[in-house]
Design a protein around this motif. Structure first.
Motif, PDB file in Angstrom:
ATOM      1  N   VAL A 149       0.839  -1.205   0.000  1.00  0.00           N
ATOM      2  CA  VAL A 149       0.000   0.000   0.000  1.00  0.00           C
ATOM      3  C   VAL A 149       0.870   1.249   0.000  1.00  0.00           C
ATOM      4  O   VAL A 149       0.585   2.220  -0.702  1.00  0.00           O
ATOM      5  CB  VAL A 149      -0.955   0.003   1.205  1.00  0.00           C
ATOM      6  CG1 VAL A 149      -1.726   1.307   1.270  1.00  0.00           C
ATOM      7  CG2 VAL A 149      -1.912  -1.178   1.121  1.00  0.00           C
ATOM      8  N   LEU A 150       1.959   1.225   0.798  1.00  0.00           N
ATOM      9  CA  LEU A 150       2.858   2.374   0.840  1.00  0.00           C
ATOM     10  C   LEU A 150       3.480   2.616  -0.531  1.00  0.00           C
ATOM     11  O   LEU A 150       3.591   3.769  -0.984  1.00  0.00           O
ATOM     12  CB  LEU A 150       3.959   2.138   1.877  1.00  0.00           C
ATOM     13  CG  LEU A 150       4.998   3.259   2.016  1.00  0.00           C
ATOM     14  CD1 LEU A 150       4.325   4.561   2.452  1.00  0.00           C
ATOM     15  CD2 LEU A 150       6.086   2.865   3.002  1.00  0.00           C
ATOM     16  N   GLY A 151       3.859   1.534  -1.212  1.00  0.00           N
ATOM     17  CA  GLY A 151       4.448   1.680  -2.542  1.00  0.00           C
ATOM     18  C   GLY A 151       3.473   2.290  -3.532  1.00  0.00           C
ATOM     19  O   GLY A 151       3.838   3.135  -4.346  1.00  0.00           O
ATOM     20  N   LEU A 152       2.211   1.859  -3.458  1.00  0.00           N
ATOM     21  CA  LEU A 152       1.186   2.415  -4.346  1.00  0.00           C
ATOM     22  C   LEU A 152       0.975   3.890  -4.057  1.00  0.00           C
ATOM     23  O   LEU A 152       0.862   4.708  -4.971  1.00  0.00           O
ATOM     24  CB  LEU A 152      -0.126   1.661  -4.176  1.00  0.00           C
ATOM     25  CG  LEU A 152      -1.296   2.151  -5.048  1.00  0.00           C
ATOM     26  CD1 LEU A 152      -0.966   1.915  -6.517  1.00  0.00           C
ATOM     27  CD2 LEU A 152      -2.579   1.450  -4.675  1.00  0.00           C
ATOM     28  N   ASN A 182      -3.621  -3.206  -7.914  1.00  0.00           N
ATOM     29  CA  ASN A 182      -2.817  -3.555  -9.089  1.00  0.00           C
ATOM     30  C   ASN A 182      -3.439  -3.028 -10.372  1.00  0.00           C
ATOM     31  O   ASN A 182      -2.755  -2.486 -11.246  1.00  0.00           O
ATOM     32  CB  ASN A 182      -2.681  -5.080  -9.193  1.00  0.00           C
ATOM     33  CG  ASN A 182      -1.386  -5.573  -8.571  1.00  0.00           C
ATOM     34  OD1 ASN A 182      -0.426  -4.829  -8.480  1.00  0.00           O
ATOM     35  ND2 ASN A 182      -1.372  -6.821  -8.148  1.00  0.00           N
ATOM     36  N   ARG A 183      -4.757  -3.175 -10.490  1.00  0.00           N
ATOM     37  CA  ARG A 183      -5.445  -2.739 -11.704  1.00  0.00           C
ATOM     38  C   ARG A 183      -5.433  -1.212 -11.814  1.00  0.00           C
ATOM     39  O   ARG A 183      -5.303  -0.656 -12.912  1.00  0.00           O
ATOM     40  CB  ARG A 183      -6.876  -3.258 -11.722  1.00  0.00           C
ATOM     41  CG  ARG A 183      -7.640  -2.876 -12.962  1.00  0.00           C
ATOM     42  CD  ARG A 183      -8.682  -3.904 -13.330  1.00  0.00           C
ATOM     43  NE  ARG A 183      -8.080  -5.127 -13.826  1.00  0.00           N
ATOM     44  CZ  ARG A 183      -8.787  -6.129 -14.349  1.00  0.00           C
ATOM     45  NH1 ARG A 183     -10.095  -6.057 -14.440  1.00  0.00           N
ATOM     46  NH2 ARG A 183      -8.190  -7.217 -14.780  1.00  0.00           N
ATOM     47  N   ILE A 184      -5.581  -0.531 -10.698  1.00  0.00           N
ATOM     48  CA  ILE A 184      -5.516   0.927 -10.705  1.00  0.00           C
ATOM     49  C   ILE A 184      -4.159   1.382 -11.228  1.00  0.00           C
ATOM     50  O   ILE A 184      -4.067   2.261 -12.093  1.00  0.00           O
ATOM     51  CB  ILE A 184      -5.767   1.504  -9.301  1.00  0.00           C
ATOM     52  CG1 ILE A 184      -7.209   1.231  -8.854  1.00  0.00           C
ATOM     53  CG2 ILE A 184      -5.490   3.007  -9.273  1.00  0.00           C
ATOM     54  CD1 ILE A 184      -7.468   1.565  -7.405  1.00  0.00           C
ATOM     55  N   GLN A 185      -3.101   0.779 -10.697  1.00  0.00           N
ATOM     56  CA  GLN A 185      -1.747   1.120 -11.143  1.00  0.00           C
ATOM     57  C   GLN A 185      -1.570   0.861 -12.633  1.00  0.00           C
ATOM     58  O   GLN A 185      -0.981   1.674 -13.361  1.00  0.00           O
ATOM     59  CB  GLN A 185      -0.711   0.302 -10.369  1.00  0.00           C
ATOM     60  CG  GLN A 185      -0.407   0.834  -8.982  1.00  0.00           C
ATOM     61  CD  GLN A 185       0.706   0.034  -8.337  1.00  0.00           C
ATOM     62  OE1 GLN A 185       0.660  -1.196  -8.300  1.00  0.00           O
ATOM     63  NE2 GLN A 185       1.700   0.721  -7.818  1.00  0.00           N
ATOM     64  N   PHE A 186      -2.077  -0.276 -13.099  1.00  0.00           N
ATOM     65  CA  PHE A 186      -1.914  -0.636 -14.505  1.00  0.00           C
ATOM     66  C   PHE A 186      -2.664   0.339 -15.407  1.00  0.00           C
ATOM     67  O   PHE A 186      -2.145   0.771 -16.444  1.00  0.00           O
ATOM     68  CB  PHE A 186      -2.403  -2.072 -14.742  1.00  0.00           C
ATOM     69  CG  PHE A 186      -2.019  -2.622 -16.077  1.00  0.00           C
ATOM     70  CD1 PHE A 186      -0.729  -3.075 -16.317  1.00  0.00           C
ATOM     71  CD2 PHE A 186      -2.936  -2.674 -17.114  1.00  0.00           C
ATOM     72  CE1 PHE A 186      -0.369  -3.569 -17.566  1.00  0.00           C
ATOM     73  CE2 PHE A 186      -2.584  -3.165 -18.358  1.00  0.00           C
ATOM     74  CZ  PHE A 186      -1.297  -3.617 -18.584  1.00  0.00           C
ATOM     75  N   CYS A 187      -3.895   0.688 -15.016  1.00  0.00           N
ATOM     76  CA  CYS A 187      -4.684   1.649 -15.800  1.00  0.00           C
ATOM     77  C   CYS A 187      -3.973   2.991 -15.866  1.00  0.00           C
ATOM     78  O   CYS A 187      -3.876   3.613 -16.941  1.00  0.00           O
ATOM     79  CB  CYS A 187      -6.070   1.835 -15.179  1.00  0.00           C
ATOM     80  SG  CYS A 187      -7.200   0.452 -15.417  1.00  0.00           S
ATOM     81  N   TYR A 188      -3.504   3.443 -14.725  1.00  0.00           N
ATOM     82  CA  TYR A 188      -2.826   4.740 -14.676  1.00  0.00           C
ATOM     83  C   TYR A 188      -1.576   4.740 -15.550  1.00  0.00           C
ATOM     84  O   TYR A 188      -1.325   5.683 -16.308  1.00  0.00           O
ATOM     85  CB  TYR A 188      -2.471   5.089 -13.236  1.00  0.00           C
ATOM     86  CG  TYR A 188      -1.648   6.343 -13.101  1.00  0.00           C
ATOM     87  CD1 TYR A 188      -2.160   7.579 -13.487  1.00  0.00           C
ATOM     88  CD2 TYR A 188      -0.350   6.288 -12.607  1.00  0.00           C
ATOM     89  CE1 TYR A 188      -1.397   8.737 -13.379  1.00  0.00           C
ATOM     90  CE2 TYR A 188       0.416   7.436 -12.501  1.00  0.00           C
ATOM     91  CZ  TYR A 188      -0.112   8.655 -12.885  1.00  0.00           C
ATOM     92  OH  TYR A 188       0.654   9.794 -12.781  1.00  0.00           O
ATOM     93  N   GLY A 189      -0.802   3.661 -15.474  1.00  0.00           N
ATOM     94  CA  GLY A 189       0.412   3.567 -16.283  1.00  0.00           C
ATOM     95  C   GLY A 189       0.112   3.576 -17.768  1.00  0.00           C
ATOM     96  O   GLY A 189       0.779   4.253 -18.549  1.00  0.00           O
ATOM     97  N   ARG A 190      -0.913   2.832 -18.178  1.00  0.00           N
ATOM     98  CA  ARG A 190      -1.272   2.793 -19.599  1.00  0.00           C
ATOM     99  C   ARG A 190      -1.764   4.153 -20.075  1.00  0.00           C
ATOM    100  O   ARG A 190      -1.426   4.610 -21.171  1.00  0.00           O
ATOM    101  CB  ARG A 190      -2.342   1.735 -19.860  1.00  0.00           C
ATOM    102  CG  ARG A 190      -2.812   1.690 -21.296  1.00  0.00           C
ATOM    103  CD  ARG A 190      -3.730   0.535 -21.590  1.00  0.00           C
ATOM    104  NE  ARG A 190      -2.992  -0.710 -21.743  1.00  0.00           N
ATOM    105  CZ  ARG A 190      -3.490  -1.803 -22.326  1.00  0.00           C
ATOM    106  NH1 ARG A 190      -4.718  -1.802 -22.810  1.00  0.00           N
ATOM    107  NH2 ARG A 190      -2.774  -2.898 -22.436  1.00  0.00           N
TER     108      ARG A 190
END
Length: 212
Positions: free
Chosen positions: A7-10, A178-186
């Protein structure tokens, strides 16, 4: 349960992303309505303890043209594509009408139905996030300013102070971190640079479409 370090990393990634977005927006200034909506949505995330990030002024290249989205909110409640309208006067509009009307000092002005306008944005984001169920990509139109609706406001159209109640209607924890991070990155990878050159390109494309 997510580990503390995960969570801290996110959280750190989100902070870095927010700073990055702000740096890129030096070439583009959000209008007053967009600033109000961005601030309100960010405030909602903090006060309601919803994990997510708001990305402003997203321009995507689609089929040889461009589409420009005011805000994309990616959070544990899903993906929200937000269209902002800053209007004064009286507003008349129905969900099915192609154009809505503003009356200000007895002057009548017509503008594109923002629900139809945002539908194009929704389709663009659904294509970009093809791994996200379509029902998790949702449309919201927000009217800021002192405009007053003289017809019933259609579904998913709110005033600035209605964002919180509208968001709370949606179930939380439908998207993983994980999905939030992936969406944001894309999104960050595929969006066009947020600068004046991109804005000029989008205006040129709008002029071409209107001339057809």
């Amino acid at each position: 349960m997510f580990s503390f370090w995960y969570v801290l990393g996110l959280f750190v990634a989100f902070i870095c992303g927010i700073v990055f977005c702000h740096k890129k927006q030096k070439g583009h200034t959000l209008n007053i309505g967009e600033r109000l909506v961005s601030k309100s949505v960010n405030s909602y995330l903090i006060h309601e303890q919803v994990t997510g990030i708001v990305v402003n002024n997203v321009t995507l290249s689609i089929d040889g043209s461009t589409t420009q989205i005011d805000h994309v909110l990616i959070c544990t409640k899903g993906v929200f594509v937000i269209e902002t309208k800053h209007y004064s006067g009286w507003i008349y509009g129905d969900a099915k009408q192609k154009q809505w009307m503003q009356i200000l000092f007895k002057k009548r002005s017509r503008f594109q139905n923002p629900i139809h306008q945002n539908y194009k944005h929704i389709k663009a984001i659904q294509a970009l996030f093809d791994f996200v169920p379509t029902d998790q990509v949702k449309s919201l139109v927000v009217f800021t300013g002192d405009g007053e609706f003289k017809t019933p406001r259609p579904k998913d159209v709110v005033l600035l102070n209605g964002i919180r109640d509208w968001m709370n209607q949606h179930e939380d924890n439908v998207m993983s971190l994980n999905r939030i991070q992936f969406c944001y990155g894309r999104l960050e990878y595929l969006r066009l640079p947020d600068n004046e050159q991109t804005d000029k390109l989008h205006l040129q494309n709008l002029s071409k479409r209107q001339a057809l």
